[in-house]
Design a protein around this motif. Structure first.
Motif, mmCIF file in Angstrom:
data_model
loop_
_atom_site.group_PDB
_atom_site.id
_atom_site.type_symbol
_atom_site.label_atom_id
_atom_site.label_comp_id
_atom_site.label_asym_id
_atom_site.label_seq_id
_atom_site.Cartn_x
_atom_site.Cartn_y
_atom_site.Cartn_z
ATOM 1 N N TYR A 72 0.830 -1.209 0.000
ATOM 2 C CA TYR A 72 0.000 0.000 0.000
ATOM 3 C C TYR A 72 0.869 1.266 0.000
ATOM 4 N N LEU A 73 1.887 1.218 0.850
ATOM 5 C CA LEU A 73 2.770 2.389 0.922
ATOM 6 C C LEU A 73 3.463 2.640 -0.417
ATOM 7 N N LEU A 74 3.904 1.546 -1.048
ATOM 8 C CA LEU A 74 4.555 1.733 -2.347
ATOM 9 C C LEU A 74 3.585 2.347 -3.367
ATOM 10 N N SER A 75 2.391 1.855 -3.352
ATOM 11 C CA SER A 75 1.401 2.373 -4.293
ATOM 12 C C SER A 75 1.088 3.843 -3.992
ATOM 13 N N THR A 76 0.931 4.111 -2.692
ATOM 14 C CA THR A 76 0.603 5.491 -2.305
ATOM 15 C C THR A 76 1.748 6.447 -2.643
ATOM 16 N N ASN A 77 2.979 6.022 -2.302
ATOM 17 C CA ASN A 77 4.149 6.892 -2.597
ATOM 18 C C ASN A 77 4.319 7.122 -4.097
ATOM 19 N N ALA A 78 4.061 6.044 -4.857
ATOM 20 C CA ALA A 78 4.187 6.201 -6.317
ATOM 21 C C ALA A 78 3.190 7.227 -6.826
ATOM 22 N N LYS A 79 1.959 7.168 -6.300
ATOM 23 C CA LYS A 79 0.953 8.129 -6.742
ATOM 24 C C LYS A 79 1.345 9.551 -6.333
ATOM 25 N N ARG A 80 1.821 9.660 -5.026
ATOM 26 C CA ARG A 80 2.214 11.001 -4.559
ATOM 27 C C ARG A 80 3.386 11.550 -5.379
ATOM 28 N N ARG A 83 4.084 10.757 -8.437
ATOM 29 C CA ARG A 83 3.583 11.133 -9.756
ATOM 30 C C ARG A 83 2.852 12.472 -9.703
ATOM 31 N N ASP A 84 2.062 12.673 -8.638
ATOM 32 C CA ASP A 84 1.356 13.951 -8.496
ATOM 33 C C ASP A 84 2.356 15.102 -8.354
ATOM 34 N N ALA A 85 3.397 14.848 -7.533
ATOM 35 C CA ALA A 85 4.421 15.921 -7.361
ATOM 36 C C ALA A 85 5.126 16.187 -8.678
ATOM 37 N N ILE A 132 5.218 19.578 -10.758
ATOM 38 C CA ILE A 132 6.481 20.202 -11.198
ATOM 39 C C ILE A 132 6.475 20.403 -12.697
ATOM 40 N N ARG A 133 5.972 19.383 -13.427
ATOM 41 C CA ARG A 133 5.918 19.534 -14.873
ATOM 42 C C ARG A 133 5.021 20.701 -15.274
ATOM 43 N N GLN A 134 3.906 20.836 -14.599
ATOM 44 C CA GLN A 134 3.017 21.952 -14.910
ATOM 45 C C GLN A 134 3.671 23.306 -14.597
#
Length: 430
Positions: A22-30, A32-34, A38-40
């Motif tokens: 769960y943590l890996l999935s959550t961190n990956a999403k966070r 990606r959001d970060a 940054i890309r934006q």
């Protein structure tokens, strides 16, 4: 028989495993959001910086173009100033050369005036007089000296002004060259773009070089040079006008003095010709009187000789009658008549001798006065010849040098033209 070996590693529990997933999935999403954020933000920054860079480069291009136009306007003004300054310098040089030519031309009238004064020093006796001609000649020398000083002063002022104009031109030329170089640099900067091969990073390009000036100082410097050039050109125009006025005034003064001196010469010559004619008339009458007086003396001497003969006759008669004899020696009428005749003849002879002596004295006086007349005639003829030579010499002042033909020979100092009988007599007497 096989046995089961157990590894001594740590064993995780299933909840831990699920939590880890769960943590890996959550961190990956966070993450990606970060990353998306940054890309934006990077996209926005890129757009903003690109726009800012484009506008900055555009504004600086505009500033460079405007600066080039400003410098070019000053360059054109300096071009005009340089052209006007060169034209004014050439005009002043021409005026200076004209003044120098006029100054050089004053040597001829000065030489002529001095030559006339030297010639008139050859006058003799009573004719060495300080007449109006001599006064006008001395005044002419003074006028020429004054005009030469005035012209020399203007020439010196013109030379000083030319030096100032040269200094101003050097300043303008230096400013003009700097602006030309600046325009070349700024045009080179304006022509650069991102694809130019000679662009590179420089060490501390934003430094302020020593000797840098502000925009106001730059403008004031160019304006000062322009104002200085205009001031000097205005002063040069005034100097040229003053030089032209001085040349005209000096020429007019010298011409007026020349006319006055020539008039004095002509008037003096007329006076001397009148006196010369009077003296020649007096000489003629004196010679005639001498001839008549000599004739009268000759007649007196003849009469005196005749009276002496008569006296001798009377003396002889009286002496002879003294020898009459006895009573015949009487004092008769003949004796009284002869005696009276002797007394009368003696008185007549005495009167004739006295008159002869008076005539001789009068003849001597006439000869002496004739000698004085002839000496004065010689002086007048000499003075008239000298003044005629002076007048002939002064013709060079009114006739161009290349057209001047002297009326008095340079070597023999004799006239080359046909003279009047009066002037011919002058030359014969000289």
């Amino acid at each position: 028989m096989a046995t089961l070996s157990v590894k001594p590693s740590q064993r995780f529990r299933l909840p831990d495993w699920n939590t880890n997933s769960y943590l890996l999935s959550t961190n990956a999403k966070r993450q990606r959001d970060a990353s998306h954020q940054i890309r934006q933000e990077a996209q926005v920054l890129r757009n903003e910086t690109n726009n800012q860079t484009i506008w900055d480069e555009h504004d600086n291009r505009t500033r460079l173009a405007e600066r080039i136009d400003t410098v070019n306007r000053w360059k054109e003004m300096l071009d005009k100033c340089l052209t006007d300054l060169d034209a004014e310098t050439d005009a002043l040089i021409q005026m200076k050369e004209s003044a120098e030519q006029n100054l050089q031309a004053k040597n001829l009238p000065l030489d002529v005036a001095i030559e006339c004064l030297t010639l008139r020093d050859s006058r003799r006796d009573i004719d060495v007089v300080k007449d109006p001609v001599e006064e006008e000649l001395h005044k002419e020398v003074e006028v020429i000296d004054a005009t030469k000083k005035a012209l020399q002063q203007k020439i010196s002022q013109a030379f000083e002004k030319l030096c100032l104009l040269q200094e101003v031109r050097q300043q303008l030329s230096s400013d003009h060259r700097d602006k030309m170089e600046t325009m070349d640099i700024d045009r080179g900067c304006l022509s650069l773009n991102l694809k130019s091969p000679n662009i590179s990073l420089k060490a501390n390009p934003m430094r302020v070089p020593s000797g840098s000036s502000t925009l106001q100082q730059w403008d004031d410097f160019s304006q000062f040079n322009k104002n200085l050039a205009e001031t000097e050109m205005k002063a040069t125009v005034e100097l040229r006008e003053a030089m032209a006025l001085t040349i005209a005034e000096t020429n007019n003064e010298l011409e007026a003095q020349r006319v006055a001196t020539d008039f004095a010469f002509r008037k003096r010559l007329r006076e001397m010709e009148k006196v010369y004619s009077e003296l020649r008339w007096q000489e003629k009458n004196t010679l005639e009187e001498i001839a008549e007086l000599q004739e009268g003396i000759r007649h007196l001497e003849e009469d005196l000789r005749r009276k002496l003969q008569n006296l001798k006759l009377c003396h002889t008669r009286l002496e002879s009658r003294t020898y009459r004899p006895n009573v015949e020696l009487c004092r008769d009428q003949a004796q009284y008549g002869l005696t009276d005749e002797v007394h009368q003849l003696e008185a007549t002879i005495a009167a004739l001798k006295q008159k002869l002596a008076q005539a001789q004295d009068a003849l001597d006086a006439l000869h002496k006065h004739l000698a004085r007349l002839q000496a004065d005639i010689d002086c007048k003829a000499n003075s008239m010849l000298l003044d005629t030579k002076c007048m002939d010499t002064r013709r060079k002042l009114a006739v161009p040098a290349e057209k001047f033909v002297p009326q008095v020979d340079t070597f023999t100092r004799t006239t080359n033209r046909t003279l009047s009988p009066l002037k011919s007599c002058q030359l014969q007497l000289v």
